[in-house]
Scaffold this active site. Structure first.
Site, mmCIF file in Angstrom:
data_model
loop_
_atom_site.group_PDB
_atom_site.id
_atom_site.type_symbol
_atom_site.label_atom_id
_atom_site.label_comp_id
_atom_site.label_asym_id
_atom_site.label_seq_id
_atom_site.Cartn_x
_atom_site.Cartn_y
_atom_site.Cartn_z
ATOM 1 C CG ASP A 10 2.646 4.378 0.816
ATOM 2 O OD1 ASP A 10 3.346 5.318 0.406
ATOM 3 O OD2 ASP A 10 1.414 4.443 0.955
ATOM 4 C CG ASP A 110 4.929 7.735 -2.509
ATOM 5 O OD1 ASP A 110 4.211 7.303 -3.414
ATOM 6 O OD2 ASP A 110 4.491 8.378 -1.543
ATOM 7 C CD GLU A 111 1.198 4.032 -3.360
ATOM 8 O OE1 GLU A 111 0.609 3.009 -3.735
ATOM 9 O OE2 GLU A 111 0.651 5.142 -3.239
#
Length: 365
Positions: A10, A110-111
């Site tokens: 993350d 973003d993960e």
DNA sequence: GTATGCTTTCGGC
DNA sequence: TTACGGCCGAAAGCATAC
């Protein structure tokens, strides 16, 4: 070796961190990434904020004016969102990560999840070193920090990446899963929302431990479908969702804030048409068909309403989006006859990769 | 009634 | 004192079929 080793990465306070990376003079300041509506100089909401700003109580989603108030005596920077920049950083990081897992799944901008079972030969200490190495590489090559969680499945990996941030690394080995999960409030469990948490509270279920020890047959009666079984397994740390590449997005939407609150169609429909066009462009770029069209309206009191029409068959046709959207919108206005409209949106869903030859446009019209 | 799938709303970033 | 985006997937609510 019977356990999988799954990693969840993350990127920390992502939008704001990208801005810091682009402009190093921001380091040390409170950074607030803003989505301005264009209505007035300060109208809009906070996209995300760095940890300095968060320390003062600034949060994603709050009105920009409120954040400005909170930070009025603080060295702060308010920056308009630049999605292109974040997509570029995201692509670079994801490309780098792909090399490390035998399977890879990007879960959002973003993960990502990686299955590294084979790579580390099932050994969690080796996985810790690998995660550490990955963090270092992202730091050196892209200048970004991230938080990584390692666990025996996606559920635990995700929850452990959340455990320490920013710049965290948390490894939960199979024999530690229960100690990790059990003390947490049941609302922290993936899949337990506000309503479910309330319902569970009335059953005396407060922590994940309470849920894990609850009679599974009773749980299956109380929660419809597969949910009961899922809650029982998840609270006991069990999950067998595979790490796999995701297909295209499930839905594509565009929204905008109107210049002023209104119910006048001449003010609204041109905007609706523009949104429908933007959605069409996006759908076409990705060579997708869609099976439903929706409109979203946010009224002057900030209440959200939507309407969806499912189509007979998947279609790529441009005209359908606006035609359906306009009908749905008029119907919604009729139902909500009291309030003015503040924001509107158009969405298509049920996306599938277009196949076969080009469709016969206007064949039925 | 229960299971399922579709529609609407919620919530994170 | 108030203040308020755009996008997505998840959760909740609802309809339908047995």
């Amino acid at each position: 070796m019977d356990s999988h080793v799954i990693m969840h990465m993350d990127l920390d306070y992502f939008y704001a961190q990208c801005e810091e990376r682009e402009n190093p003079s921001l380091k040390g300041k409170a950074v607030v990434v803003c989505v301005y509506s264009g209505r007035s100089a300060h109208s809009g909401a906070v996209g995300t904020a760095n940890y300095i700003a968060r320390g003062y109580g600034v949060k994603a989603g709050m009105p920009i004016s409120l954040a400005e108030n909170i930070l009025q005596n603080v060295d702060a920077a308010f920056i308009p969102v630049n999605y292109k920049l974040y997509e570029q950083f995201s692509e670079n990081v994801m490309a780098l990560l792909r090399n490390y897992g035998e399977s890879f799944e990007q879960a959002s901008i973003d993960e990502a999840y990686l299955d590294v079972t084979g790579k580390v030969n099932g050994n969690f200490e080796v996985a810790r070193k690998l995660a550490s190495h990955i963090k270092e590489e992202i730091k050196i090559k892209e200048g970004l920090t991230c938080s990584i969680g390692v666990g025996p499945n996606k559920l635990i990996a995700k929850m452990s990446s959340d455990f320490k941030k920013p710049d965290g690394l948390t490894v939960i080995e199979p024999n530690e899963v229960r100690n990790f999960l059990f003390p947490l409030p049941v609302g922290k469990l993936y899949g337990v929302g506000k309503k479910t948490e309330e319902k569970m509270a009335t059953l005396g279920i407060k922590t994940i431990k309470d849920l894990a020890h609850f009679n599974p047959d009773r749980l299956a009666e109380l929660f419809r479908g597969k949910l009961g079984l899922y809650f029982h397994r998840a609270s006991n740390g069990l999950d067998d969702e595979p790490v796999q590449e995701r297909g295209e997005a499930e839905q594509i939407s565009r929204m905008t804030t109107l210049k002023e609150n209104t119910r006048e169609l001449p003010q609204i429909l041109p905007e609706l048409k523009r949104l429908a066009h933007d959605v069409y462009i996006k759908v076409t770029e990705q060579e997708l068909d869609f099976t439903s069209v929706s409109i979203i309206a946010i009224m002057e009191d900030m209440s959200t309403h939507s309407k969806t029409k499912s189509l007979e068959a998947a279609t790529p046709e441009k005209g359908v989006i606006y035609t359906v959207a306009e009908k749905l919108f008029q119907a919604l206005l009729k139902e909500r006859s009291e309030l003015n409209v503040r924001r509107i949106g158009v969405r298509v869903a049920g996306l599938t990769k277009r196949k076969g030859q080009k469709p016969l446009h206007n064949f039925l019209s």
